[in-house]
Design a protein around this motif. Structure first.
Motif, short mmCIF file in Angstrom:
data_model
loop_
_atom_site.label_atom_id
_atom_site.label_comp_id
_atom_site.label_asym_id
_atom_site.label_seq_id
_atom_site.Cartn_x
_atom_site.Cartn_y
_atom_site.Cartn_z
N PRO A 1 3.67 8.22 20.65
CA PRO A 1 4.12 7.38 19.53
C PRO A 1 4.47 5.94 19.89
CG PRO A 1 5.96 8.65 20.37
CD PRO A 1 4.78 8.95 21.28
N ARG A 2 4.02 5.42 21.05
CA ARG A 2 4.51 4.13 21.52
C ARG A 2 4.20 2.98 20.57
NH1 ARG A 2 0.19 3.12 26.51
NH2 ARG A 2 -1.62 2.68 25.16
N ALA A 3 3.12 3.09 19.78
CA ALA A 3 2.78 2.01 18.84
C ALA A 3 3.87 1.82 17.78
CB ALA A 3 1.45 2.30 18.17
N LEU A 4 4.68 2.86 17.55
CA LEU A 4 5.72 2.79 16.53
C LEU A 4 7.08 2.41 17.11
CD1 LEU A 4 4.70 5.96 14.50
CD2 LEU A 4 4.31 3.57 13.90
N PHE A 5 7.19 2.24 18.43
CA PHE A 5 8.47 1.88 19.03
C PHE A 5 9.03 0.57 18.48
CE2 PHE A 5 7.81 4.44 23.24
CZ PHE A 5 8.02 5.61 22.53
N PRO A 6 8.22 -0.50 18.34
CA PRO A 6 8.80 -1.74 17.80
C PRO A 6 9.37 -1.57 16.39
CG PRO A 6 6.72 -2.20 18.90
CD PRO A 6 6.84 -0.70 18.81
N GLN A 7 8.65 -0.85 15.52
CA GLN A 7 9.14 -0.65 14.16
C GLN A 7 10.39 0.21 14.15
OE1 GLN A 7 6.25 0.99 11.47
NE2 GLN A 7 7.62 0.92 9.70
N LEU A 8 10.42 1.26 14.96
CA LEU A 8 11.62 2.10 15.03
C LEU A 8 12.81 1.32 15.57
CD1 LEU A 8 9.93 5.34 16.40
CD2 LEU A 8 11.11 5.14 14.21
N ALA A 9 12.58 0.46 16.56
CA ALA A 9 13.67 -0.35 17.12
C ALA A 9 14.21 -1.32 16.10
CB ALA A 9 13.18 -1.09 18.36
N ALA A 10 13.33 -1.87 15.26
CA ALA A 10 13.74 -2.87 14.28
C ALA A 10 14.36 -2.26 13.04
CB ALA A 10 12.54 -3.73 13.88
N GLN A 11 14.04 -1.00 12.75
CA GLN A 11 14.53 -0.39 11.52
C GLN A 11 15.50 0.76 11.78
OE1 GLN A 11 11.04 0.72 9.24
NE2 GLN A 11 10.30 -1.40 9.08
N THR A 12 15.00 1.86 12.32
CA THR A 12 15.83 3.06 12.48
C THR A 12 16.98 2.83 13.45
OG1 THR A 12 13.86 4.42 12.08
CG2 THR A 12 15.78 5.50 13.08
N TYR A 13 16.72 2.15 14.58
CA TYR A 13 17.73 2.01 15.61
C TYR A 13 18.31 0.60 15.70
CZ TYR A 13 15.39 6.36 16.83
OH TYR A 13 14.84 7.61 16.77
N ALA A 14 18.16 -0.18 14.64
CA ALA A 14 18.67 -1.55 14.61
C ALA A 14 20.18 -1.64 14.86
CB ALA A 14 18.31 -2.21 13.29
N PRO A 15 21.00 -0.67 14.40
CA PRO A 15 22.45 -0.77 14.67
C PRO A 15 22.81 -0.83 16.15
CG PRO A 15 22.03 0.83 12.92
CD PRO A 15 20.69 0.45 13.48
#
Length: 435
Positions: free
Chosen positions: A268-282
């Motif tokens: 799933p590495r292609a989705l790491f940037p989006q997850l970092a910016a959205q799901t794990y932003a806190p």
């Protein structure tokens, strides 16, 4: 060895079996990495060259996209450069596998390692002179990956000639652990060194490390083709013969399919940037992105350090099946995790499973194929390992845009579990394979 599949008829090495190999290790030693292959001088030289270059190669892997981005200020050009390296690597890995089956593998390693080292010197020269040409960088990257494609099958196929068959999992664990450590330490070291010494010196460090590799390979014994048959040419016919060989041996075919299933549907590495910016932003986008990318390699390193618990297993087929299932389950857990540290724990667990899968898939490829076919098997293996994650980037990026990143990741992990269990149930050759 399982009689349902043809396997190598010649000994993996001229060394006699080590009586200590059959002695069970007690206490903490049964958990620790199995280092038996390092007692063999030839393998120790090959492995030590990997230790030196594992970090050095990652310095260049970071420096090239960094330099391209500095010149163009475009991530698209960074992506084009990756493609420029992938195509020659695929072509020359397939051809290099055929070459490795027709020549002395030590000589091939000498030529290709020298070529890679000279390419690193050219990377240094263009950076030191301030050339700032993306075209030159892409040409050098293509040349470097072509040499790597020729080198990798010969290096991997040589292992079975240097260590006994029962120690192949341990040898693969040693090599994979070093490479995964390089994936963690190399980028971190590059991030520290770039502001201090600059890009040209980063390339130069890699070039110097590769000189150590050339010396280590020079000290290996000769590894000519076995047998007394007529000399073969490494052409399209030999490459096609390799694919026919795979198709005719279910355990080899399934070992490749297992990796394709795991990587294409579960990386799933292609989705790491989006997850970092959205799901794990806190937790902070930068921190989240860094630990997400580090999670799988860190888990793989831990799996290697404690590989003694599994490297002596003899049911290699079952180890591949359950490690791929474990990878899929861990990736699904990662997709369902809303907490960053729980997500990283799942990624680390996936890394452990991936290490186990690499160890035993590699051992199967070396033990179930004859020596005259090992180079071609490793060439296909190189293509699968490099190409699977890139296909996964496209698939997960598309699925993430449609279903959302977490659903795409969890669904992909679940699909890995289902597909791997279905393959194991439908075609028993892999789960029955043992040495």
């Amino acid at each position: 060895m399982d009689t349902s599949e043809s396997s190598s008829t010649e000994p993996a090495t001229g060394l006699p079996a080590d009586p200590a190999s059959a002695t069970p290790r007690r206490g903490w030693r049964r958990w620790a990495m199995d280092t038996r292959p390092l007692r063999i001088p030839a393998y120790r030289r090959l492995w030590s060259s990997t230790v030196v270059t594992a970090v050095g190669s990652q310095l260049t892997a970071v420096a090239v996209p960094k330099q391209i981005y500095d010149i163009t200020h475009s991530s698209a050009w960074v992506g084009y450069a990756s493609l420029a390296g992938l195509v020659p690597m695929v072509v020359f890995a397939l051809w290099g596998g055929a070459v490795a089956d027709t020549v002395d593998r030590r000589k091939l390693l000498l030529v290709t390692n020298t070529g890679i080292a000279l390419t690193s010197v050219l990377f240094w020269a263009q950076a030191a002179t301030g050339l700032d040409s993306v075209v030159v960088l892409m040409v050098l990257l293509a040349l470097q990956q072509a040499f790597f494609g020729l080198n990798s099958p010969a290096r991997s196929a040589s292992i079975a000639r240097l260590v006994p068959a029962e120690e192949l999992p341990a040898a693969n664990a040693l090599g994979s652990t070093v490479m995964q450590t390089g994936l963690v330490a190399g980028p971190l070291l590059a991030g520290v060194l770039i502001p201090v010494i600059g890009l040209p010196e980063l390339y130069l460090i890699d070039a110097l490390a590769l000189c150590v590799t050339v010396w280590a390979v020079f000290r290996l014994p000769a590894l000519p083709p076995l047998g007394e048959g007529p000399a073969r040419r490494a052409g399209v016919r030999e490459i096609a013969a390799g694919f026919r060989y795979i198709a005719g041996r279910k355990v080899l075919l399934l070992s490749f399919l297992a990796d394709i299933v795991a990587m294409v549907f579960g990386m799933p590495r292609a989705l790491f940037p989006q997850l970092a910016a959205q799901t794990y932003a806190p937790w902070g986008e930068g921190l989240a992105l860094g630990v997400l990318f580090a999670g799988i390699p860190v888990g793989a390193v831990l799996g290697g350090l404690f590989s003694g618990v599994f490297s002596r297993a003899r049911r290699h087929g079952w180890m591949v099946v359950w490690s791929v299932v474990g990878w899929g389950a861990a990736i699904a857990g990662f997709g369902l995790s809303g907490n960053l540290w729980l997500a990283v724990a799942f990624l680390a667990a996936a890394g452990v499973a991936d290490m186990i899968s690499m160890v035993f898939r590699g051992a199967i490829l070396l033990s179930a194929a004859t020596d005259e076919m090992r180079g071609r098997m490793q060439g296909v293996f190189t293509v699968v390992v490099a190409g699977g994650p890139r296909l996964a980037d496209v698939l997960h990026g598309t699925a993430g845009a449609v279903f959302g990143p977490r659903a795409a990741v969890a669904g992909g992990g679940a699909l890995v579990v289902v597909l791997m269990l279905a393959l194991a149930a439908a075609i028993p050759a892999l789960r029955r394979y043992r040495i």
